[in-house]
Design an enzyme around this catalytic site. Structure first.
Site, mmCIF file in Angstrom:
data_model
loop_
_atom_site.group_PDB
_atom_site.id
_atom_site.type_symbol
_atom_site.label_atom_id
_atom_site.label_comp_id
_atom_site.label_asym_id
_atom_site.label_seq_id
_atom_site.Cartn_x
_atom_site.Cartn_y
_atom_site.Cartn_z
ATOM 1 N N LYS A 142 0.624 -1.195 0.030
ATOM 2 C CA LYS A 142 0.039 0.063 -0.009
ATOM 3 C C LYS A 142 0.911 1.069 0.099
ATOM 4 C CE LYS A 142 -3.335 -2.730 -0.021
ATOM 5 N NZ LYS A 142 -4.372 -3.405 1.090
HETATM 6 C C1 LIG Z 1 -5.179 -4.301 1.598
HETATM 7 C C2 LIG Z 1 -6.802 -4.203 1.425
HETATM 8 C C3 LIG Z 1 -7.531 -4.416 2.803
HETATM 9 C C4 LIG Z 1 -7.042 -4.960 3.991
HETATM 10 O O1 LIG Z 1 -5.772 -4.499 4.452
HETATM 11 P P1 LIG Z 1 -4.798 -5.263 5.320
HETATM 12 O O2 LIG Z 1 -4.117 -4.309 6.019
HETATM 13 O O3 LIG Z 1 -4.045 -6.261 4.511
HETATM 14 O O4 LIG Z 1 -5.908 -6.201 6.368
HETATM 15 C C5 LIG Z 1 -8.975 -4.044 2.404
HETATM 16 N N1 LIG Z 1 -9.449 -3.656 1.535
HETATM 17 C C6 LIG Z 1 -8.923 -3.352 0.568
HETATM 18 C C7 LIG Z 1 -9.630 -3.008 -0.865
HETATM 19 C C8 LIG Z 1 -7.332 -3.723 0.290
HETATM 20 O O5 LIG Z 1 -6.750 -3.454 -0.803
#
Ligand SMILES: *Cc1c(COP(=O)(O)O)cnc(C)c1O
Length: 359
Positions: free
Chosen positions: A174
């Site tokens: 991210k």
């Molecule tokens: C990455 C992601 C999440 C979850 O995040 P984590 O930190 O991996 O639990 C939720 N929604 C979307 C759309 C994502 O891309």
């Protein structure tokens, strides 16, 4: 293999983590407090509550909103499972609303009038224009896992101008990372307090009856972020604008390099918006063959995502691809190209050359 996404860690980040390790506090403490202040400064929201990961943040947001059995929560089928799972974690029902083929985001005009809540995903980092909410369910939660650093005409995503709460993920792919981590921003002091309680087992202290006295009126979880992670988050946050600018630079370069080819390009951000560019998904014919050939050439393409209705855990929705035709048509041809701030132009050229050769 060039991955589709990866973190960008500098000496400054390493020093920030080292400082915590040399101090006296490892789990949630002063560095988490600081990270939360930094998150409110970056988003403009009144409150930020850090979580162990983005999924925990979404779960907590559903709980803090009071969602539960009997409630109907809608989301986009073109998202990571957590956007829907969070509703099920609190016992609510999930409904799916097809994407708008012009934005690849949930079609706000399609929100059913009987839904209680919407989890709105800013797919690939393109903010949903929440000013266009016609019917507003009583709860609106943004899943902004792709959109940290993105902006709307109302300001940074996360300021909750048109939502109750906004959830972020700090997973390594991210925009900024804490290893694992997440956060919820909100302008509601009531929601912020509920989020903090939920993160800490549901514990409510009652010091007037003794320093040790507490109650757990309803169950929470251990969803705390550590100070080690939060220090990394605050350090990364200082580079947010640079990361987002670099992602947008790479996206413009992909558009130029792929112009005139048969590759379908992703939707652009309208005037007044800044795209977060978590992903660079494109549209190709014979996607499965292209996927295999690209992987074979060392290009770590990925598909975002297997739609929610195609997951075994959601078979009971009784949704067929024909019920969500825009999602289905896009999913069959969708493939994500590498997109991360440290991607070099040489590597990006390699990706494009391989893709054009494969096609
Ligand atoms: C990455 C992601 C999440 C979850 O995040 P984590 O930190 O991996 O639990 C939720 N929604 C979307 C759309 C994502 O891309």
């Amino acid at each position: 293999m060039i991955p589709y996404g990866r973190q960008s860690i500098g000496e400054d980040d390493i020093e920030a983590v080292e400082e915590v390790l040399r101090g006296g506090w490892l789990t949630q403490g002063p560095a988490v407090d600081q990270f939360e202040r930094d998150l409110t400064a970056a988003t403009g929201a009144a409150h930020a509550v850090a979580f162990a990961n983005g999924t925990a943040a979404l779960h907590a947001a559903c709980a803090a909103a009071g969602l539960g059995p009997g409630d109907r929560v809608v989301t986009s089928p073109l998202t990571f499972a957590a956007s829907a799972n969070c509703a099920r974690y609190v016992g609510a029902d999930v409904g799916l609303v097809d994407i708008d083929p012009a934005t690849w985001n949930i079609d706000l005009a399609g929100l059913p009038q009987d839904c209680d809540a919407a989890v709105v995903v800013h797919y690939a980092g393109l903010p949903v224009d929440l000013r266009e909410l016609g019917y507003r369910p009583s709860v609106v939660i943004e899943d902004a896992a792709h959109a940290f650093g993105a902006k709307t005409p109302d300001g940074p995503v996360g300021n909750c101008a048109h939502s109750d709460m906004c959830c972020f993920s700090f997973h390594p792919v991210k925009t900024i990372t804490t290893g694992e981590g997440g956060a919820v921003t909100t302008n509601s002091a009531v929601h912020a307090a509920a989020l903090r309680t939920f993160r800490h087992h549901g514990i409510v202290a009652n010091p007037s009856r003794g320093a040790w006295v507490y109650d757990i009126p309803s169950l929470g979880f251990n969803y705390r972020l550590t100070d080690i992670q939060a220090a990394l988050g605050s350090s990364q946050l200082q580079k947010l604008d640079r990361f987002v600018a670099r992602r947008n630079e790479l996206a413009s370069r992909y558009r130029e390099l792929l112009a005139g080819s048969t590759v379908g390009l992703p939707p652009e951000a309208p005037d007044g918006f800044v795209h977060g560019r978590h992903l660079f998904p494109v549209v190709v014919e014979s996607r499965d063959l292209v996927f295999a050939a690209m992987r074979q050439r060392g290009i770590g393409v990925q598909v975002h995502y297997v739609p929610i209705y195609a997951l075994g855990a959601y078979a009971d929705l009784g949704c067929s691809p024909a019920d969500l035709p825009h999602t289905d048509a896009l999913y069959r041809r969708l493939i994500s190209l590498p997109m991360f701030p440290d991607l070099t132009e040489e590597d990006q050229d390699r990706v494009v050359t391989a893709l054009l050769a494969v096609l």
